[in-house]
Design a protein around this motif. Structure first.
Motif, PDB file in Angstrom:
ATOM      1  N   LYS A  58      -7.702   1.235  -2.591  1.00  7.70           N
ATOM      2  CA  LYS A  58      -7.208   2.417  -3.346  1.00  7.70           C
ATOM      3  C   LYS A  58      -6.584   3.377  -2.168  1.00  7.70           C
ATOM      4  O   LYS A  58      -7.455   3.838  -1.249  1.00  7.70           O
ATOM      5  CB  LYS A  58      -8.193   2.922  -4.102  1.00  7.70           C
ATOM      6  CG  LYS A  58      -9.112   2.124  -5.028  1.00  7.70           C
ATOM      7  CD  LYS A  58      -7.914   1.692  -6.304  1.00  7.70           C
ATOM      8  CE  LYS A  58      -8.946   0.706  -7.272  1.00  7.70           C
ATOM      9  NZ  LYS A  58      -7.818   0.130  -8.215  1.00  7.70           N
ATOM     10  N   PRO A  59      -5.743   4.130  -2.519  1.00  6.44           N
ATOM     11  CA  PRO A  59      -4.961   5.116  -1.523  1.00  6.44           C
ATOM     12  C   PRO A  59      -6.092   6.196  -1.724  1.00  6.44           C
ATOM     13  O   PRO A  59      -6.658   6.649  -2.435  1.00  6.44           O
ATOM     14  CB  PRO A  59      -3.858   5.580  -1.914  1.00  6.44           C
ATOM     15  CG  PRO A  59      -3.671   5.188  -3.403  1.00  6.44           C
ATOM     16  CD  PRO A  59      -4.694   3.870  -3.556  1.00  6.44           C
ATOM     17  N   ARG A  60      -6.215   7.145  -0.358  1.00  2.00           N
ATOM     18  CA  ARG A  60      -7.026   8.364  -0.400  1.00  2.00           C
ATOM     19  C   ARG A  60      -6.405   9.390  -1.332  1.00  2.00           C
ATOM     20  O   ARG A  60      -7.155  10.012  -1.741  1.00  2.00           O
ATOM     21  CB  ARG A  60      -7.312   8.487   1.062  1.00  2.00           C
ATOM     22  CG  ARG A  60      -7.687   7.540   2.036  1.00  2.00           C
ATOM     23  CD  ARG A  60      -7.909   8.164   3.522  1.00  2.00           C
ATOM     24  NE  ARG A  60      -8.509   7.186   4.067  1.00  2.00           N
ATOM     25  CZ  ARG A  60      -7.941   6.365   5.115  1.00  2.00           C
ATOM     26  NH1 ARG A  60      -6.475   6.547   5.078  1.00  2.00           N
ATOM     27  NH2 ARG A  60      -8.481   5.416   6.039  1.00  2.00           N
ATOM     28  N   ARG A  61      -5.196   9.339  -1.223  1.00  4.02           N
ATOM     29  CA  ARG A  61      -4.366  10.499  -1.904  1.00  4.02           C
ATOM     30  C   ARG A  61      -2.990   9.981  -2.476  1.00  4.02           C
ATOM     31  O   ARG A  61      -2.414   9.161  -1.529  1.00  4.02           O
ATOM     32  CB  ARG A  61      -4.336  11.706  -1.294  1.00  4.02           C
ATOM     33  CG  ARG A  61      -3.314  11.721  -0.039  1.00  4.02           C
ATOM     34  CD  ARG A  61      -3.574  13.030   0.608  1.00  4.02           C
ATOM     35  NE  ARG A  61      -2.933  13.044   2.231  1.00  4.02           N
ATOM     36  CZ  ARG A  61      -1.416  13.212   2.210  1.00  4.02           C
ATOM     37  NH1 ARG A  61      -0.976  13.611   1.053  1.00  4.02           N
ATOM     38  NH2 ARG A  61      -0.933  13.021   3.430  1.00  4.02           N
ATOM     39  N   LYS A  62      -2.604  10.117  -3.492  1.00  5.95           N
ATOM     40  CA  LYS A  62      -1.294   9.863  -3.973  1.00  5.95           C
ATOM     41  C   LYS A  62      -0.082  10.855  -3.986  1.00  5.95           C
ATOM     42  O   LYS A  62      -0.514  11.851  -4.670  1.00  5.95           O
ATOM     43  CB  LYS A  62      -1.596   8.922  -5.217  1.00  5.95           C
ATOM     44  CG  LYS A  62      -0.173   8.084  -5.873  1.00  5.95           C
ATOM     45  CD  LYS A  62      -0.601   7.364  -6.808  1.00  5.95           C
ATOM     46  CE  LYS A  62       0.580   6.327  -7.292  1.00  5.95           C
ATOM     47  NZ  LYS A  62       0.105   5.385  -8.301  1.00  5.95           N
ATOM     48  N   ARG A  97       0.745  -1.360  -0.033  1.00  7.21           N
ATOM     49  CA  ARG A  97      -0.191   0.006  -0.195  1.00  7.21           C
ATOM     50  C   ARG A  97       0.685   1.232   0.014  1.00  7.21           C
ATOM     51  O   ARG A  97       0.499   2.280  -0.583  1.00  7.21           O
ATOM     52  CB  ARG A  97      -0.914   0.116   1.313  1.00  7.21           C
ATOM     53  CG  ARG A  97      -1.877  -1.177   1.248  1.00  7.21           C
ATOM     54  CD  ARG A  97      -3.100  -1.190   2.004  1.00  7.21           C
ATOM     55  NE  ARG A  97      -4.168  -2.207   2.001  1.00  7.21           N
ATOM     56  CZ  ARG A  97      -5.091  -2.534   2.655  1.00  7.21           C
ATOM     57  NH1 ARG A  97      -5.386  -1.781   3.729  1.00  7.21           N
ATOM     58  NH2 ARG A  97      -5.956  -3.319   2.410  1.00  7.21           N
ATOM     59  N   ALA A  98       2.102   1.159   0.585  1.00  7.77           N
ATOM     60  CA  ALA A  98       2.831   2.560   0.530  1.00  7.77           C
ATOM     61  C   ALA A  98       3.369   2.599  -0.838  1.00  7.77           C
ATOM     62  O   ALA A  98       3.449   3.761  -1.268  1.00  7.77           O
ATOM     63  CB  ALA A  98       4.102   1.942   1.612  1.00  7.77           C
ATOM     64  N   ALA A  99       3.603   1.413  -1.524  1.00  6.06           N
ATOM     65  CA  ALA A  99       4.249   1.628  -3.123  1.00  6.06           C
ATOM     66  C   ALA A  99       2.742   2.175  -3.773  1.00  6.06           C
ATOM     67  O   ALA A  99       3.041   3.052  -4.642  1.00  6.06           O
ATOM     68  CB  ALA A  99       4.724   0.179  -3.583  1.00  6.06           C
ATOM     69  N   LYS A 100       1.698   1.414  -3.440  1.00  5.92           N
ATOM     70  CA  LYS A 100       0.243   2.080  -4.249  1.00  5.92           C
ATOM     71  C   LYS A 100       0.149   3.594  -4.175  1.00  5.92           C
ATOM     72  O   LYS A 100      -0.344   3.998  -5.108  1.00  5.92           O
ATOM     73  CB  LYS A 100      -0.770   0.980  -3.972  1.00  5.92           C
ATOM     74  CG  LYS A 100      -0.637  -0.339  -4.530  1.00  5.92           C
ATOM     75  CD  LYS A 100      -2.030  -1.215  -4.030  1.00  5.92           C
ATOM     76  CE  LYS A 100      -3.110  -0.501  -4.665  1.00  5.92           C
ATOM     77  NZ  LYS A 100      -4.248  -1.399  -4.529  1.00  5.92           N
ATOM     78  N   ALA A 101       0.283   3.969  -2.790  1.00  5.60           N
ATOM     79  CA  ALA A 101       0.173   5.609  -2.682  1.00  5.60           C
ATOM     80  C   ALA A 101       1.227   6.451  -3.033  1.00  5.60           C
ATOM     81  O   ALA A 101       1.283   7.621  -3.009  1.00  5.60           O
ATOM     82  CB  ALA A 101      -0.106   5.561  -0.935  1.00  5.60           C
TER      83      ALA A 101
END
Length: 246
Positions: free
Chosen positions: A234-238, A188-192
């Motif tokens: 899905k990230p809240r913000r990227k 998730r850190a990568a996705k965000a």
């Protein structure tokens, strides 16, 4: 910014006697021993030597994290297993790297010339496969996506929904196990698009005892979750990506 160290223990009496005193008190503001119900004197030794101990109410590493969440005082969290596998002399280097502006710093077992002295053929291949999968599916640049030894912003836990039961419920139900949050944090850190760095620390042999891995069930649950994460979260913000290795 203040640092909280979380030391995860389960029957690590021999390890904590060596590792915890080696952690310089000037490096942190709080150290919590999150214990899984040790029967070998780990809890008693830690309390007798002034360490804050939380005995988790349910088995499984993530419940150790869940049970200490409301006790964390630091803006930064560093997690270790005090069995000798996480060389604590690298804590200053990991904090220094974090202070360069990163959200997550991994203490990698495989970066550069670093190596694991605790791996066997199965765990070595598994760590390579899982890390490769995270990188391919989610745009990571990790050499070690699975390791416990890491430093991160305290607020990252909520931002990545790592404190939510629903994050883990389906893979745990399917594979009859309890998983931890480190691999999902990496995904998730990568996705965000979070700022991620690695420091080469290696992995010395453990001081005493044996690995507490559920290789088949954990492996299946994590691999399922890596593919599920393509569609599930899905990230809240990227953020704009930033990645570095040392």
């Amino acid at each position: 910014m203040s640092l909280t160290i979380i030391a995860l223990t389960l029957n690590e009496a021999e390890g904590v006697k060596v590792i915890l005193p080696a952690i310089d008190k000037s490096w942190y503001q709080q150290l919590i021993v999150a214990d899984g119900g040790s029967k070998d004197g780990t809890i008693e030794w830690c309390r007798a030597h002034g360490y804050e101990v939380v005995v988790q109410g349910r088995p499984g590493i993530r419940y150790a994290y869940f049970d200490v969440l409301n006790r964390i005082q630091g803006d930064i969290v560093l997690t270790i297993s005090p069995d000798g596998n996480c060389p604590v002399e690298f804590i200053p280097a990991m904090i220094a790297k974090f202070n360069e502006g990163y959200d997550l710093v991994i203490g990698s077992r495989y970066l550069g010339n670093a190596k694991s002295e605790d791996d066997d053929l199965i765990t070595g291949f598994g760590n390579w496969l899982f890390t490769r999968t995270v990188n391919l599916l989610h745009g990571g640049h990790y050499t070690d996506a699975m390791v416990i030894y890491r430093t991160f912003r305290r607020s990252l836990i909520e931002e990545l929904d790592l404190d939510k039961e629903e994050t883990y419920r389906l893979p745990e139900w399917l594979f009859h196990t309890v998983i931890s949050w480190e691999p999902i944090m990496s995904v998730r850190a990568a996705k965000a698009g979070m700022r991620i760095a690695e420091v080469a620390v290696g992995e010395p042999a453990r001081i005493h005892g044996h690995r507490k891995l559920q290789i088949v069930r954990w492996g299946a649950a994590y691999y399922f979750q890596f593919w599920r994460e393509l569609f599930y979260w899905k990230p809240r913000r990227k953020r704009g990506p930033r990645s570095a290795q040392q």
